[in-house]
Scaffold this active site. Structure first.
Site, PDB file in Angstrom:
ATOM      1  N   ALA A  66       0.857  -1.184   0.000  1.00 61.01           N
ATOM      2  CA  ALA A  66       0.000   0.000   0.000  1.00 61.01           C
ATOM      3  C   ALA A  66       0.891   1.231   0.000  1.00 61.01           C
ATOM      4  O   ALA A  66       2.031   1.174   0.488  1.00 61.01           O
ATOM      5  CB  ALA A  66      -0.879  -0.008   1.240  1.00 61.01           C
ATOM      6  N   GLY A 109       0.714  -5.182   0.672  1.00 65.36           N
ATOM      7  CA  GLY A 109      -0.349  -5.258  -0.330  1.00 65.36           C
ATOM      8  C   GLY A 109       0.140  -5.805  -1.662  1.00 65.36           C
ATOM      9  O   GLY A 109      -0.650  -6.341  -2.447  1.00 65.36           O
ATOM     10  N   GLU A 112      -0.014  -9.446  -1.208  1.00 62.52           N
ATOM     11  CA  GLU A 112      -1.447  -9.782  -1.229  1.00 62.52           C
ATOM     12  C   GLU A 112      -1.996  -9.730  -2.652  1.00 62.52           C
ATOM     13  O   GLU A 112      -2.827 -10.559  -3.036  1.00 62.52           O
ATOM     14  CB  GLU A 112      -2.213  -8.820  -0.306  1.00 62.52           C
ATOM     15  N   GLU A 132       3.931  -5.418   7.381  1.00 59.87           N
ATOM     16  CA  GLU A 132       3.070  -4.400   7.998  1.00 59.87           C
ATOM     17  C   GLU A 132       3.325  -4.243   9.489  1.00 59.87           C
ATOM     18  O   GLU A 132       3.195  -3.145  10.040  1.00 59.87           O
ATOM     19  CB  GLU A 132       1.579  -4.743   7.769  1.00 59.87           C
TER      20      GLU A 132
END
Ligand code: DAK
Length: 258
Positions: A66, A109, A112, A132
């Site tokens: 992210a 992310g 992911e 994270e």
């Protein structure tokens, strides 16, 4: 197809190749990138000319996660109201096979995103991780749950609790990566694999994807019944007759998705 700002889209026969294109931020997934990814997956899902999809970050980095700039001042309700889960859902809902071609970092992310694919091809120097926890956060787009299903509890706990990065070879050993290839072969290899899949009956391919994906979370008896029903449905397709006839006629089947 070419109206995207942070994506590059190319077509190779029946395969669409999506390339994330924010090199200045290591392909970090900001809002614009998520919106464009969602839009392209929605569009490709209904485009009959596209039978398989490759997603890549290019030669150097898959995605660094992210965009951390989006997190500096965000409050709980602002994060909630962003509803970024809707953007991911377009990828989850895509019925066509998706191959992630991962070079360089696939973090947070980005890891992911790779796990939203059906097959992951990684370059030998690729690095995966869910870091994270180092930011006082945790995975939020399926990292804990998709890793758990792919590699089991003990490896998942180690990786999400320590935030440590792991190599392509380690990912392959754990069952997260489908195949490791030389770095300069990753994208070509993924495209060749996608072209091979795209030459099969798209109805059979999509049934296989749907049943495998849904079956993962179903009790075995229900999953086996789902598989049986999908198998039976394929007998009503012209592609199935073509496949069997081509076998006996010793020729390559021509699948038309009918
Ligand atoms: N966000 C924003 N900018 C990033 C970035 C990121 N994730 N990663 C790198 N950049 C930027 C750097 O700030 C730098 O910018 P400038 O200083 O040049 O302006 C530029 O990209 C180059 O970065 P580096 O100089 O650090 O490049 P290196 O090659 O040395 O290192 C690296 C690359 C990827 C190892 C390193 O940049 C790094 O560690 N990046 C952060 C990785 C990370 O912590 N990722 C996890 C982010 S948290 C959610 C769903 C999902 C998520 C959250 C919510 N919902 C559904 C609500 C996901 C969360 C995450 O992914």
């Amino acid at each position: 197809m070419n109206s995207y700002k942070v994506l590059k889209i190319a077509l190779h026969n029946d395969v669409a190749v999506i390339e994330l294109n924010r090199p200045e931020a290591r392909n970090a997934l900001n809002l614009e990138l998520r919106q464009e990814l969602s839009a392209i997956f929605q569009s490709l899902s209904t485009n009959a000319a596209v039978r398989a999809i490759v997603i890549t970050g290019g030669d150097k980095v898959f995605a660094a996660g992210a965009d951390i700039k989006d997190f500096t001042t965000a409050s709980t309700v602002q994060m909630y109201l962003r509803h970024t889960e809707h953007y991911w859902q377009s990828i989850i809902d895509c019925p066509k096979p998706i191959i992630a071609a991962v070079n360089g970092y696939a973090l947070g992310g980005g890891c992911e995103l790779a796990m939203h694919a059906d097959i992951i091809v990684a370059g030998r120097s690729a690095q995966f991780g869910q870091p994270e926890v180092k930011l006082g956060l945790m995975p939020g787009a399926g990292g804990t749950q998709r890793l758990l299903r792919a590699i089991g509890k003990f490896k998942t706990m180690q990786l999400v609790l320590t935030g440590q990065l792991f190599s392509a070879e380690a990912a392959e050993r754990m069952g997260l990566v489908s195949e490791v290839v030389e770095d300069d072969q990753t994208i070509q290899h993924a495209i060749a694999m996608a072209e091979r899949i795209a030459a099969f009956s798209p109805i059979a391919v999509q049934q296989i994807k749907e049943v495998t994906q849904l079956g993962q979370d179903l009790p075995l008896q229900g999953a086996l019944a789902l598989e049986r029903k999908a198998f039976q449905i394929l007998f009503d397709t012209q592609d199935q007759k073509e496949g069997v006839n081509a076998f006996f006629e010793k020729r390559t089947a021509q699948y038309r998705g009918e």
